[in-house]
Scaffold this motif. Sequence first.
Motif, PDB file in Angstrom:
ATOM      1  N   ILE A 127       0.213  11.992  -9.896  1.00 56.11           N
ATOM      2  CA  ILE A 127      -0.301  13.361  -9.800  1.00 56.11           C
ATOM      3  C   ILE A 127       0.789  14.361 -10.171  1.00 56.11           C
ATOM      4  O   ILE A 127       0.522  15.374 -10.828  1.00 56.11           O
ATOM      5  N   HIS A 128       2.032  14.084  -9.763  1.00 55.73           N
ATOM      6  CA  HIS A 128       3.154  14.941 -10.161  1.00 55.73           C
ATOM      7  C   HIS A 128       3.255  15.008 -11.679  1.00 55.73           C
ATOM      8  O   HIS A 128       3.489  16.082 -12.251  1.00 55.73           O
ATOM      9  N   PHE A 129       3.098  13.860 -12.344  1.00 58.56           N
ATOM     10  CA  PHE A 129       3.184  13.825 -13.803  1.00 58.56           C
ATOM     11  C   PHE A 129       2.118  14.708 -14.431  1.00 58.56           C
ATOM     12  O   PHE A 129       2.407  15.512 -15.321  1.00 58.56           O
ATOM     13  N   MET A 130       0.886  14.566 -13.977  1.00 58.01           N
ATOM     14  CA  MET A 130      -0.209  15.358 -14.527  1.00 58.01           C
ATOM     15  C   MET A 130       0.056  16.845 -14.347  1.00 58.01           C
ATOM     16  O   MET A 130      -0.116  17.642 -15.276  1.00 58.01           O
ATOM     17  N   ARG A 143      -9.363   9.800 -15.366  1.00 54.62           N
ATOM     18  CA  ARG A 143      -8.151   9.219 -15.936  1.00 54.62           C
ATOM     19  C   ARG A 143      -7.083   8.827 -14.916  1.00 54.62           C
ATOM     20  O   ARG A 143      -6.071   8.236 -15.289  1.00 54.62           O
ATOM     21  N   TRP A 144      -7.294   9.101 -13.631  1.00 59.97           N
ATOM     22  CA  TRP A 144      -6.216   8.794 -12.691  1.00 59.97           C
ATOM     23  C   TRP A 144      -5.998   7.293 -12.531  1.00 59.97           C
ATOM     24  O   TRP A 144      -4.864   6.849 -12.302  1.00 59.97           O
ATOM     25  N   VAL A 145      -7.049   6.492 -12.699  1.00 57.75           N
ATOM     26  CA  VAL A 145      -6.895   5.046 -12.523  1.00 57.75           C
ATOM     27  C   VAL A 145      -5.984   4.424 -13.582  1.00 57.75           C
ATOM     28  O   VAL A 145      -5.007   3.747 -13.238  1.00 57.75           O
ATOM     29  N   PRO A 146      -6.243   4.601 -14.901  1.00 57.11           N
ATOM     30  CA  PRO A 146      -5.329   4.009 -15.885  1.00 57.11           C
ATOM     31  C   PRO A 146      -3.929   4.595 -15.812  1.00 57.11           C
ATOM     32  O   PRO A 146      -2.947   3.880 -16.067  1.00 57.11           O
ATOM     33  N   LEU A 147      -3.795   5.879 -15.461  1.00 53.16           N
ATOM     34  CA  LEU A 147      -2.460   6.461 -15.302  1.00 53.16           C
ATOM     35  C   LEU A 147      -1.739   5.817 -14.124  1.00 53.16           C
ATOM     36  O   LEU A 147      -0.529   5.534 -14.192  1.00 53.16           O
ATOM     37  N   PHE A 148      -2.475   5.562 -13.054  1.00 56.66           N
ATOM     38  CA  PHE A 148      -1.900   4.892 -11.890  1.00 56.66           C
ATOM     39  C   PHE A 148      -1.455   3.480 -12.261  1.00 56.66           C
ATOM     40  O   PHE A 148      -0.387   3.021 -11.839  1.00 56.66           O
ATOM     41  N   LEU A 149      -2.267   2.772 -13.045  1.00 55.99           N
ATOM     42  CA  LEU A 149      -1.920   1.409 -13.444  1.00 55.99           C
ATOM     43  C   LEU A 149      -0.655   1.392 -14.296  1.00 55.99           C
ATOM     44  O   LEU A 149       0.199   0.510 -14.137  1.00 55.99           O
ATOM     45  N   LEU A 150      -0.522   2.363 -15.197  1.00 52.07           N
ATOM     46  CA  LEU A 150       0.720   2.461 -15.965  1.00 52.07           C
ATOM     47  C   LEU A 150       1.885   2.783 -15.040  1.00 52.07           C
ATOM     48  O   LEU A 150       3.010   2.324 -15.256  1.00 52.07           O
ATOM     49  N   SER A 193     -12.800   0.689  -8.338  1.00 55.90           N
ATOM     50  CA  SER A 193     -13.083   0.164  -7.004  1.00 55.90           C
ATOM     51  C   SER A 193     -11.978  -0.770  -6.534  1.00 55.90           C
ATOM     52  O   SER A 193     -11.560  -0.720  -5.378  1.00 55.90           O
ATOM     53  N   LEU A 194     -11.485  -1.617  -7.445  1.00 53.64           N
ATOM     54  CA  LEU A 194     -10.414  -2.548  -7.093  1.00 53.64           C
ATOM     55  C   LEU A 194      -9.181  -1.811  -6.607  1.00 53.64           C
ATOM     56  O   LEU A 194      -8.611  -2.133  -5.562  1.00 53.64           O
ATOM     57  N   VAL A 195      -8.756  -0.807  -7.352  1.00 53.26           N
ATOM     58  CA  VAL A 195      -7.565  -0.036  -6.999  1.00 53.26           C
ATOM     59  C   VAL A 195      -7.743   0.637  -5.644  1.00 53.26           C
ATOM     60  O   VAL A 195      -6.854   0.583  -4.777  1.00 53.26           O
ATOM     61  N   THR A 196      -8.892   1.262  -5.441  1.00 52.61           N
ATOM     62  CA  THR A 196      -9.143   1.969  -4.191  1.00 52.61           C
ATOM     63  C   THR A 196      -9.161   1.019  -3.000  1.00 52.61           C
ATOM     64  O   THR A 196      -8.504   1.261  -1.982  1.00 52.61           O
ATOM     65  N   GLU A 197      -9.917  -0.070  -3.128  1.00 50.93           N
ATOM     66  CA  GLU A 197     -10.097  -0.976  -2.000  1.00 50.93           C
ATOM     67  C   GLU A 197      -8.857  -1.821  -1.726  1.00 50.93           C
ATOM     68  O   GLU A 197      -8.517  -2.075  -0.568  1.00 50.93           O
ATOM     69  N   LEU A 198      -8.172  -2.254  -2.765  1.00 50.44           N
ATOM     70  CA  LEU A 198      -7.031  -3.152  -2.585  1.00 50.44           C
ATOM     71  C   LEU A 198      -5.787  -2.417  -2.130  1.00 50.44           C
ATOM     72  O   LEU A 198      -5.103  -2.839  -1.191  1.00 50.44           O
ATOM     73  N   PHE A 199      -5.483  -1.274  -2.779  1.00 51.51           N
ATOM     74  CA  PHE A 199      -4.211  -0.600  -2.537  1.00 51.51           C
ATOM     75  C   PHE A 199      -4.269   0.541  -1.520  1.00 51.51           C
ATOM     76  O   PHE A 199      -3.258   0.854  -0.889  1.00 51.51           O
ATOM     77  N   PHE A 200      -5.424   1.190  -1.370  1.00 52.66           N
ATOM     78  CA  PHE A 200      -5.468   2.408  -0.568  1.00 52.66           C
ATOM     79  C   PHE A 200      -6.325   2.337   0.686  1.00 52.66           C
ATOM     80  O   PHE A 200      -6.050   3.036   1.654  1.00 52.66           O
ATOM     81  N   ARG A 201      -7.383   1.536   0.686  1.00 47.78           N
ATOM     82  CA  ARG A 201      -8.273   1.505   1.848  1.00 47.78           C
ATOM     83  C   ARG A 201      -7.547   1.144   3.143  1.00 47.78           C
ATOM     84  O   ARG A 201      -7.839   1.720   4.196  1.00 47.78           O
ATOM     85  N   CYS A 217       0.823  -1.215   0.000  1.00 46.54           N
ATOM     86  CA  CYS A 217       0.000   0.000   0.000  1.00 46.54           C
ATOM     87  C   CYS A 217       0.854   1.260   0.000  1.00 46.54           C
ATOM     88  O   CYS A 217       0.525   2.243  -0.672  1.00 46.54           O
ATOM     89  N   HIS A 218       1.950   1.269   0.743  1.00 47.56           N
ATOM     90  CA  HIS A 218       2.812   2.443   0.744  1.00 47.56           C
ATOM     91  C   HIS A 218       3.545   2.603  -0.586  1.00 47.56           C
ATOM     92  O   HIS A 218       3.748   3.727  -1.062  1.00 47.56           O
ATOM     93  N   ALA A 219       3.910   1.494  -1.219  1.00 44.16           N
ATOM     94  CA  ALA A 219       4.513   1.570  -2.551  1.00 44.16           C
ATOM     95  C   ALA A 219       3.496   2.107  -3.550  1.00 44.16           C
ATOM     96  O   ALA A 219       3.828   2.936  -4.416  1.00 44.16           O
ATOM     97  N   ALA A 220       2.244   1.668  -3.433  1.00 41.64           N
ATOM     98  CA  ALA A 220       1.191   2.139  -4.319  1.00 41.64           C
ATOM     99  C   ALA A 220       0.929   3.624  -4.129  1.00 41.64           C
ATOM    100  O   ALA A 220       0.705   4.363  -5.096  1.00 41.64           O
ATOM    101  N   PHE A 221       0.978   4.093  -2.870  1.00 46.78           N
ATOM    102  CA  PHE A 221       0.763   5.511  -2.625  1.00 46.78           C
ATOM    103  C   PHE A 221       1.900   6.336  -3.235  1.00 46.78           C
ATOM    104  O   PHE A 221       1.700   7.457  -3.717  1.00 46.78           O
ATOM    105  N   GLY A 222       3.109   5.780  -3.221  1.00 47.67           N
ATOM    106  CA  GLY A 222       4.216   6.461  -3.882  1.00 47.67           C
ATOM    107  C   GLY A 222       3.973   6.605  -5.368  1.00 47.67           C
ATOM    108  O   GLY A 222       4.274   7.649  -5.970  1.00 47.67           O
TER     109      GLY A 222
END
Length: 248
Positions: free
Chosen positions: A61-64, A85-92, A218-226, A50-55
């Motif tokens: 967001i810095h990129f945008m 668009r933040w979800v697909p950018l996050f996945l990349l 929902s997957l990204v939010t619940e799995l990596f950040f919740r 989760c901390h790696a994902a938050f990084g």
Amino acid sequence: MKKYFSKQHPHGILFSILSRKCDFKHFSYLKTHSCHCERLVCLKNPHTTCHAAFGVLVKTIHFMKSLPSFQNLPLNDRLVLLQNRWVPLFLLGLAQEHITFEVWDFPAVSILRNILLNGQQKSDDCPPTLAEVYKLKMFLNKVWSLDLSLNEYAYLKCAILFSQDIPGLKSLAVTAGLQEEAHRALHMLILSQHHPRDHHTFKDMLFMASTLQMEARSLVTELFFRPITGQTDLQELLNEIIVTNRIM
């Protein structure tokens, strides 16, 4: 809109979140849901992952915000693009940073589920499923197989970020032009390589990323950040970052 700044956390908006330990009480989304035949999942190493994902989210967001073309758009359009668009950018970003993760899977009704629920379930939570994680990993493996360069990642992200087919977007002609510019730059980069890639591969990836935008939110939010944000509204937090023009 809630304010997340605090005198106790002078380092900025994400300081308190990144400082938290993962709290298993926030796995309340692991409950019997409409997809009760699916196997539910949670991370094997939530604190590290989760901390790696938050990084990765911070870098996204810095990129945008580093793009003058994004910053020059009206605030409402920036928020609309962020939301859509933040979800697909996050996945990349996960792919670019080579973030790997493993999950525990178990039936919807299980002893482990009851332990993780800890009496905290909510009626509107959406539990991650093994099928969703499998689809996400298929996408990551596809990206990794291409061994993209930094420029290819950047142009792909721009092509995904700027779009004219988003409800509520006002600067349609501008964003359409920016997307076309990103596609053209990516195409020229491909042609300039000694071993050009198949351009259709990138089109397929853009399609996959756009599809995952809706399926993976929902997957990204619940799995990596919740586990580390708790019940904090992640979208509201991201909006706050854009509005205040600050991250850390």
